[in-house]
Structure formats: structure tokens, C-alpha cells
Design an enzyme around this catalytic site. Structure first.
Site, PDB file in Angstrom:
ATOM      1  N   ASP A 268       0.859  -1.185   0.000  1.00 48.03           N
ATOM      2  CA  ASP A 268       0.000   0.000   0.000  1.00 48.03           C
ATOM      3  C   ASP A 268       0.895   1.234   0.000  1.00 48.03           C
ATOM      4  OD1 ASP A 268      -1.889   1.971   0.465  1.00 48.03           O
ATOM      5  OD2 ASP A 268      -2.041   1.549   2.606  1.00 48.03           O
ATOM      6  N   GLU A 286      -4.879   3.918  -0.849  1.00 49.65           N
ATOM      7  CA  GLU A 286      -4.924   3.544   0.563  1.00 49.65           C
ATOM      8  C   GLU A 286      -6.328   3.694   1.126  1.00 49.65           C
ATOM      9  OE1 GLU A 286      -2.482   4.283   4.709  1.00 49.65           O
ATOM     10  OE2 GLU A 286      -2.202   5.670   3.045  1.00 49.65           O
ATOM     11  N   GLU A 287      -6.981   4.815   0.810  1.00 45.43           N
ATOM     12  CA  GLU A 287      -8.313   5.059   1.349  1.00 45.43           C
ATOM     13  C   GLU A 287      -9.322   4.034   0.846  1.00 45.43           C
ATOM     14  OE1 GLU A 287      -6.059   8.892   1.584  1.00 45.43           O
ATOM     15  OE2 GLU A 287      -6.366   7.386   0.037  1.00 45.43           O
TER      16      GLU A 287
END
Length: 515
Positions: A268, A286-287
Site C-alpha cells: 500500500d 490507501e483510502e
């Protein structure tokens, strides 16, 4: 809870206790009485709690937080109301308040017991303690949590029950879901709505079937100075002088990291604060990953920000959601703007009549409304399909079904393809779908000379000649979007749909197209 002789366990608990919403007396953790009262009421369902709307839930949570002297935000209350009362369907909202919320209340009532079990069972893994605690920068360590305990902690985040004091001083990211709901009121975006829907879906799933596995959260540190392990933060010569052979590298031009098949460690590209903008407006790699695997969010409770010599490894989280593009939203918005309520009522009546007669509505309605010389190709000549046609005009409208006489067509163009970077080929299809379903007799589409739309007329003629329905085109567009999203194709929609057209140099020879 912790044996008084077990000083290690005591220290671990003390490090995280200021960031938990529980009280402690002697060795026991417990909820404040006001929270117990709220959770008991919630767990008995809406007939007892009277919580049936987002507005009422927001008010109840606000009062609860006030009693705990937690900060409150009026926009947070409005965000709760907007999401649960306006953005959820009626059926989903009824399920949420009638079934899910009571079970979440029960789960939170059990949080003190779940933590006690956790600390009793916490052991040593690879020489490291595994109990829940604050994992600060430059301190390697691992935390093992059951998925049930993770779920309870995430419910705390949903209700905003984690204390916020001193989190910044410890370089901890925000863990409560407040910013998500505040943002959906203050600066609504469809991505925010879908992020919350992913989390809500997670809660629905765990209420139906609580997972029974464990998740490990490990902070890894390359020491800046000599260490017993012999591994230190490398200098330049470490890399320049290395004689280690390069490992195999497989190139995948398609697919997604999270769909890899080899049980590999997935990388990530992370913010130094784990989770990045997951609980606010962020919506990149990432979100997105934190939304489809919400158990990742718990790491934000106890993982301080990462320095240059640190990384965090998480194992065991479950994926609860998938993610797609905005085709449905875009098509629905176009349909909303284009359909004529009076004509749509006619469409519904005809559909009901055809169904009663035992015929196929889609096929017969298509015959009723779309078999006109404006929309169909002429008969074939000399063994070839003659796909030439004139733009519709007032005199030609009499060829339509009589009930559509006087209906206004659509003049449009490259909607959202300028500063917003929309795909013109996809936007054409979306507008064609919406206008057709709205029973508009024609579209005048102005391409403004875009190269991507040079063969639009040929594509349209081919689709019309094959008598596609709205459903046919929609399904092809969905399939294309999914393939494009997964990286399985890089070509435009028209090329993907009719590759033989793009491989044929003679645009006037439609017989070369796939039949």
C-alpha cells in the site's frame, strides 16, 4: 483483568487506556453508566429506543457524547441525518434501524468482556507481546485482535466514542468516523457517500455472521543504530555493494493488487499516518483499501505515524466490499433530466398491457417506439447493409408511434469531457441510454470534432441495424467498464465493442463488421 504480578500486561493496558472509551476500577474495565443505559436501549430495538431515523440517532449520540464531555459538531448531526434519512433506501434504512443497530448495541455492551478475554489470552509471538497497546514510533511490536473485538472497536468509531484528547501529541490519526459524516454535509461528493456505504455494509455483514478469525497489526522498524538483530537502516553503500541476486519479476498489464493470486504481501502506497484520508475526503489507493477492508481502520487507534525507517504490516483482514465506477449515477442523472413524466406514464401503461398479454415487454415496446425510418437502417442493397440516414426533422416524426408525436428530441454533446476529463465514448453511450429510456425520439449529438468520436455514426448505425435494446447497450457498457476497471483492456469503448470496425480501413464497408 490483569494479574497484579503481570506488570507487562498492566503497562500495555495503561498505554492504550487513555484512548479507549472505557473506565477502569481496580482490574476491571466497564462502560460509564450513561453509556450502558444508551446501549441497552439501543439493543432492544426501535420499539423501545424509538430510534428509527438518522436524525433521532444523531440526537441520541450527541446527547451521549455531551454527557461524556466529548466534543460535538452540529454538522456531524446533519451528516448522520442526511446519510441515513436521504441517501439510504427506505428498505435499507428500515433494516439498519430495526436489525443492525440493536445488534451493534449488544456488541458494544460486550466490549469490556471482549477486552478482558483479549488480555487474558494475549501471549508472545516471535518474542513480541501481542496485547492491545499503543505502538509508538521507533518501537517495534505486534498486536493480535480477534475480528469480533475489531468489530466492537469499529462500532465505537461509528458512534464517535473514542477520546480525542492527546491523540495529536502521540502522533495518532483520528479514529472516530466524525469527519466522514461532517464532510457528507459540508462538501458532499459521491465518493464520500460510497465510503460510508462500504462501512455500513461491513456492519450489516458482521451482524449476520460474526467472523471468528484474528488480525495482526505489526510495526516494523529498521534500527538507526546497531541492534541485536544485526539489521540497521541501510546506507548507500549497502545497496551499491550488494551481491544478492535479483528475484523474479512478473509483469501484469492487467488486474489489481488486491486481486493477486499468489498470497503475496500486498503493498500500500501509504501516508505516514496509516489510513491516510480514509476517514475524511481521501479516495485513492490507501483510502479505497481501508473501505473495502474496514478492519484495517482499527490500526488507526493505536499506530502512531511512521518514520522513514518504519513500516506497518497487517495480516488477516477480510474484504467486505468491492468498488466500481459511477455509471449508474451518471445514467440516472441523465435520465432524470431527459424523461417526460407524461410520456413515461404512457410507457408504464404499455408495459403493463404487454405483460398481461404474455409478451416480452422490452422487445414489443422497442418495436412500438423505435421502428421508424429515423432510427432504423434502410434495407440492404447489393448484398451490403445500407446504413445511411438523415438527421430527424419535423416531417419525419410522423413515422414514429402516434403517441410520440410532438415529443421533443435531444441536442447534446460531450458532457463532462472537458475539465472533468470524462470519456467521450462512454458519455455518448450514457446519454443514448438515458434518452432512449426517456422515450425521446432522437438525439442530435455534436462531437465538436473530437477524434475519439470520428466513427460514432458507424457505431450507431451498426447498433440500430442489430436492433439492440437499452438493456443490451447497458450490459455491454457495464462489461466494458468492469474490464477497463480491472485493467483487462486499455482500448476505448467503441474499439472494445466493435474491434473489426477499427481494424477495417474502409469505413464504408459495414459488412466487414462482426455480425
Amino acid at each position: 483483568m490483569c494479574d497484579g504480578t503481570n506488570r507487562c500486561c498492566e503497562d500495555r493496558l495503561n498505554s492504550i487506556l487513555p484512548f479507549l472509551p472505557l473506565c477502569r476500577r481496580s482490574s476491571a474495565l466497564f462502560w460509564p453508566p450513561v453509556v450502558v443505559e444508551f446501549l441497552k436501549s439501543l439493543s432492544k430495538g426501535p420499539r423501545y429506543s424509538e430510534l428509527r431515523t438518522g436524525q433521532l440517532l444523531a440526537l441520541a449520540i450527541s446527547e451521549l457524547r455531551n454527557s461524556l464531555h466529548f466534543p460535538n459538531n452540529y454538522s456531524l448531526r446533519l451528516g448522520f441525518a442526511i446519510f441515513f434519512d436521504n441517501l439510504l433506501s427506505k428498505d435499507d434504512a428500515e433494516k439498519w434501524f430495526g436489525e443492525v443497530l440493536p445488534r451493534l448495541g449488544n456488541l458494544l455492551l460486550r466490549l469490556p468482556d471482549l477486552l478482558e478475554i483479549h488480555y487474558q489470552n494475549a501471549g508472545i509471538f516471535n518474542g513480541l507481546e501481542t496485547s492491545l497497546r499503543l505502538l509508538e514510533s521507533q518501537h517495534s511490536g505486534v498486536v493480535f485482535l480477534s475480528q469480533e473485538l475489531v468489530a466492537a472497536l469499529l462500532v465505537c468509531a461509528l458512534f464517535g466514542l473514542f477520546p480525542t484528547t492527546n491523540r495529536g501529541a502521540k502522533h495518532l490519526p483520528a479514529i472516530n468516523f466524525d469527519n466522514l459524516f461532517v464532510s457528507i454535509y459540508e462538501c458532499y461528493h459521491v465518493s464520500l457517500e460510497n465510503k460510508i456505504k462500504c462501512i455500513i455494509h461491513y456492519f450489516e455483514r458482521i451482524c449476520l455472521h460474526m467472523p471468528t478469525g484474528n488480525v495482526s497489526f505489526e510495526r516494523k522498524v529498521l534500527p538507526l543504530e546497531n541492534s541485536p538483530s544485526g539489521i540497521v537502516y541501510p546506507k548507500t553503500n549497502f545497496w551499491s555493494e550488494s551481491v544478492v541476486s535479483l528475484c523474479q519479476l512478473e509483469v501484469h498489464k492487467t488486474g489489481l493488487i488486491e486481486d493477486q493470486y499468489a498470497e503475496a504481501l500486498e503493498v500500500d502506497f501509504a501516508n505516514k499516518y496509516i489510513g491516510g484520508g480514509a476517514l475524511s475526503r481521501g479516495c485513492v489507493q490507501e483510502e479505497i483499501r481501508f473501505m473495502i477492508n474496514p478492519e484495517l481502520i482499527v490500526s488507526m487507534l493505536f499506530m502512531s505515524s511512521m518514520a522513514d525507517n518504519e513500516a506497518i504490516e497487517i495480516i488477516g483482514t477480510e474484504r467486505f466490499s468491492n468498488y466500481f465506477d459511477y455509471l449508474l449515477r451518471e445514467t440516472n442523472k441523465a435520465f432524470c433530466g431527459l424523461f417526460d413524466q407524461n410520456k413515461y406514464q404512457l410507457y408504464q401503461k404499455l408495459s403493463e398491457t404487454i405483460e398481461v398479454q404474455g409478451e416480452k415487454p422490452a422487445q414489443n415496446i422497442k418495436n412500438l417506439f423505435h421502428k421508424s425510418k429515423n432510427l432504423q437502417s434502410a434495407s440492404s442493397q447489393s448484398g451490403k447493409q445500407d446504413l445511411s440516414s438523415e438527421p430527424p426533422n419535423a416531417n419525419e416524426k410522423k413515422g414514429l408511434h402516434p403517441n410520440l408525436e410532438g415529443t421533443i428530441g435531444i441536442a447534446t454533446g460531450n458532457w463532462g469531457c472537458g475539465a472533468f476529463g470524462g470519456d467521450p465514448q462512454v458519455k455518448v453511450a450514457i446519454q443514448w441510454l438515458a434518452a432512449s429510456q426517456a422515450l425521446r425520439p432522437f438525439i442530435l449529438y455534436y462531437t465538436f470534432g473530437l477524434e475519439e468520436l470520428n466513427k460514432l455514426e458507424m457505431i450507431v448505425k451498426w447498433i440500430i441495424s442489430h436492433e439492440w435494446t437499452v438493456g443490451d447497450l447497458w450490459n455491454m457498457l457495464m462489461d466494458y467498464s468492469f474490464q477497463r476497471f480491472k485493467g483487462n483492456t486499455q482500448v476505448g469503448f467503441f474499439n472494445w465493442l466493435l474491434p473489426s470496425l477499427y481494424n477495417n480501413d474502409d469505413d464504408n464497408d459495414p459488412m466487414m463488421l462482426d455480425e
